[in-house]
Motif scaffolding. Structure first.
Motif, PDB file in Angstrom:
ATOM      1  N   LYS A 121       0.843  -1.212   0.000  1.00  0.00           N
ATOM      2  CA  LYS A 121       0.000   0.000   0.000  1.00  0.00           C
ATOM      3  C   LYS A 121       0.875   1.258   0.000  1.00  0.00           C
ATOM      4  O   LYS A 121       0.660   2.192   0.754  1.00  0.00           O
ATOM      5  CB  LYS A 121      -0.930   0.025   1.218  1.00  0.00           C
ATOM      6  N   ASN A 122       1.903   1.243  -0.874  1.00  0.00           N
ATOM      7  CA  ASN A 122       2.877   2.314  -0.869  1.00  0.00           C
ATOM      8  C   ASN A 122       3.379   2.587  -2.287  1.00  0.00           C
ATOM      9  O   ASN A 122       4.049   1.744  -2.888  1.00  0.00           O
ATOM     10  CB  ASN A 122       4.042   1.920   0.041  1.00  0.00           C
ATOM     11  N   THR A 123       3.087   3.769  -2.805  1.00  0.00           N
ATOM     12  CA  THR A 123       3.516   4.153  -4.147  1.00  0.00           C
ATOM     13  C   THR A 123       5.013   4.437  -4.209  1.00  0.00           C
ATOM     14  O   THR A 123       5.627   4.294  -5.259  1.00  0.00           O
ATOM     15  CB  THR A 123       2.725   5.398  -4.618  1.00  0.00           C
ATOM     16  N   TRP A 124       5.619   4.814  -3.093  1.00  0.00           N
ATOM     17  CA  TRP A 124       7.056   5.117  -3.082  1.00  0.00           C
ATOM     18  C   TRP A 124       7.885   3.891  -3.449  1.00  0.00           C
ATOM     19  O   TRP A 124       8.982   4.031  -4.008  1.00  0.00           O
ATOM     20  CB  TRP A 124       7.491   5.688  -1.735  1.00  0.00           C
ATOM     21  N   VAL A 125       7.380   2.713  -3.169  1.00  0.00           N
ATOM     22  CA  VAL A 125       8.083   1.489  -3.549  1.00  0.00           C
ATOM     23  C   VAL A 125       8.219   1.434  -5.064  1.00  0.00           C
ATOM     24  O   VAL A 125       9.296   1.154  -5.595  1.00  0.00           O
ATOM     25  CB  VAL A 125       7.335   0.240  -3.026  1.00  0.00           C
ATOM     26  N   SER A 126       7.145   1.716  -5.778  1.00  0.00           N
ATOM     27  CA  SER A 126       7.191   1.658  -7.239  1.00  0.00           C
ATOM     28  C   SER A 126       8.056   2.780  -7.806  1.00  0.00           C
ATOM     29  O   SER A 126       8.752   2.588  -8.801  1.00  0.00           O
ATOM     30  CB  SER A 126       5.786   1.697  -7.841  1.00  0.00           C
ATOM     31  N   ILE A 127       8.033   3.944  -7.179  1.00  0.00           N
ATOM     32  CA  ILE A 127       8.873   5.048  -7.641  1.00  0.00           C
ATOM     33  C   ILE A 127      10.343   4.661  -7.514  1.00  0.00           C
ATOM     34  O   ILE A 127      11.138   4.843  -8.442  1.00  0.00           O
ATOM     35  CB  ILE A 127       8.559   6.341  -6.862  1.00  0.00           C
ATOM     36  N   ALA A 128      10.718   4.104  -6.374  1.00  0.00           N
ATOM     37  CA  ALA A 128      12.112   3.703  -6.149  1.00  0.00           C
ATOM     38  C   ALA A 128      12.545   2.601  -7.118  1.00  0.00           C
ATOM     39  O   ALA A 128      13.616   2.692  -7.735  1.00  0.00           O
ATOM     40  CB  ALA A 128      12.301   3.250  -4.706  1.00  0.00           C
ATOM     41  N   LEU A 129      11.723   1.573  -7.278  1.00  0.00           N
ATOM     42  CA  LEU A 129      12.072   0.475  -8.187  1.00  0.00           C
ATOM     43  C   LEU A 129      12.150   0.952  -9.630  1.00  0.00           C
ATOM     44  O   LEU A 129      13.059   0.558 -10.371  1.00  0.00           O
ATOM     45  CB  LEU A 129      11.067  -0.665  -8.049  1.00  0.00           C
ATOM     46  N   HIS A 130      11.230   1.800 -10.037  1.00  0.00           N
ATOM     47  CA  HIS A 130      11.235   2.338 -11.392  1.00  0.00           C
ATOM     48  C   HIS A 130      12.505   3.157 -11.625  1.00  0.00           C
ATOM     49  O   HIS A 130      13.135   3.058 -12.681  1.00  0.00           O
ATOM     50  CB  HIS A 130       9.991   3.206 -11.596  1.00  0.00           C
ATOM     51  N   ALA A 131      12.908   3.942 -10.641  1.00  0.00           N
ATOM     52  CA  ALA A 131      14.121   4.756 -10.752  1.00  0.00           C
ATOM     53  C   ALA A 131      15.370   3.871 -10.837  1.00  0.00           C
ATOM     54  O   ALA A 131      16.276   4.140 -11.635  1.00  0.00           O
ATOM     55  CB  ALA A 131      14.227   5.706  -9.575  1.00  0.00           C
ATOM     56  N   ILE A 132      15.405   2.820 -10.047  1.00  0.00           N
ATOM     57  CA  ILE A 132      16.559   1.910 -10.058  1.00  0.00           C
ATOM     58  C   ILE A 132      16.670   1.186 -11.396  1.00  0.00           C
ATOM     59  O   ILE A 132      17.764   1.007 -11.935  1.00  0.00           O
ATOM     60  CB  ILE A 132      16.461   0.896  -8.895  1.00  0.00           C
ATOM     61  N   ILE A 133      15.537   0.800 -11.947  1.00  0.00           N
ATOM     62  CA  ILE A 133      15.525   0.060 -13.212  1.00  0.00           C
ATOM     63  C   ILE A 133      15.808   0.987 -14.396  1.00  0.00           C
ATOM     64  O   ILE A 133      16.618   0.680 -15.261  1.00  0.00           O
ATOM     65  CB  ILE A 133      14.176  -0.669 -13.401  1.00  0.00           C
ATOM     66  N   ASN A 134      15.118   2.134 -14.462  1.00  0.00           N
ATOM     67  CA  ASN A 134      15.260   3.038 -15.604  1.00  0.00           C
ATOM     68  C   ASN A 134      16.449   3.982 -15.491  1.00  0.00           C
ATOM     69  O   ASN A 134      16.938   4.464 -16.503  1.00  0.00           O
ATOM     70  CB  ASN A 134      13.993   3.880 -15.776  1.00  0.00           C
TER      71      ASN A 134
END
Length: 93
Positions: free
Chosen positions: A67-80
């Motif tokens: 229930k946390n959007t920051w997780v997706s922001i961090a993973l997206h940043a690490i990947i991209n």
């Protein structure tokens, strides 16, 4: 590009659309969102899709469980992030 692409996608997909989808799809929302996000990335070509499909579903699953959007922001940043840097430096085109 780095900031607006990642923040824009994540805030739109996970911050805005995801909570609304959860009302309709409950615990299966991560699957529906993963399929839609996959379709969103089709224009980038099949080679990219083969690489990102696992992460698409992993990220949406984690977001739903945490229930946390920051997780997706961090993973997206690490990947991209590395790819954006290489494009900016002209290493890849």
């Amino acid at each position: 590009l780095f900031f607006f692409n990642i923040m824009g996608e994540e805030l739109f997909w996970r911050g805005y659309i995801f909570p609304r989808q959860e009302l309709a799809f409950k615990e299966k929302t991560w699957i529906i969102q993963g399929l839609l996000w996959t379709m969103f990335h089709i224009p980038f070509g099949w080679k990219l899709l083969v690489t990102v499909i696992p992460m698409i579903f992993i990220i949406t699953y984690i977001v739903q469980k945490r229930k946390n959007t920051w997780v997706s922001i961090a993973l997206h940043a690490i990947i991209n992030g590395p790819a954006f840097i290489m494009i900016s430096l002209g290493v890849i085109g």
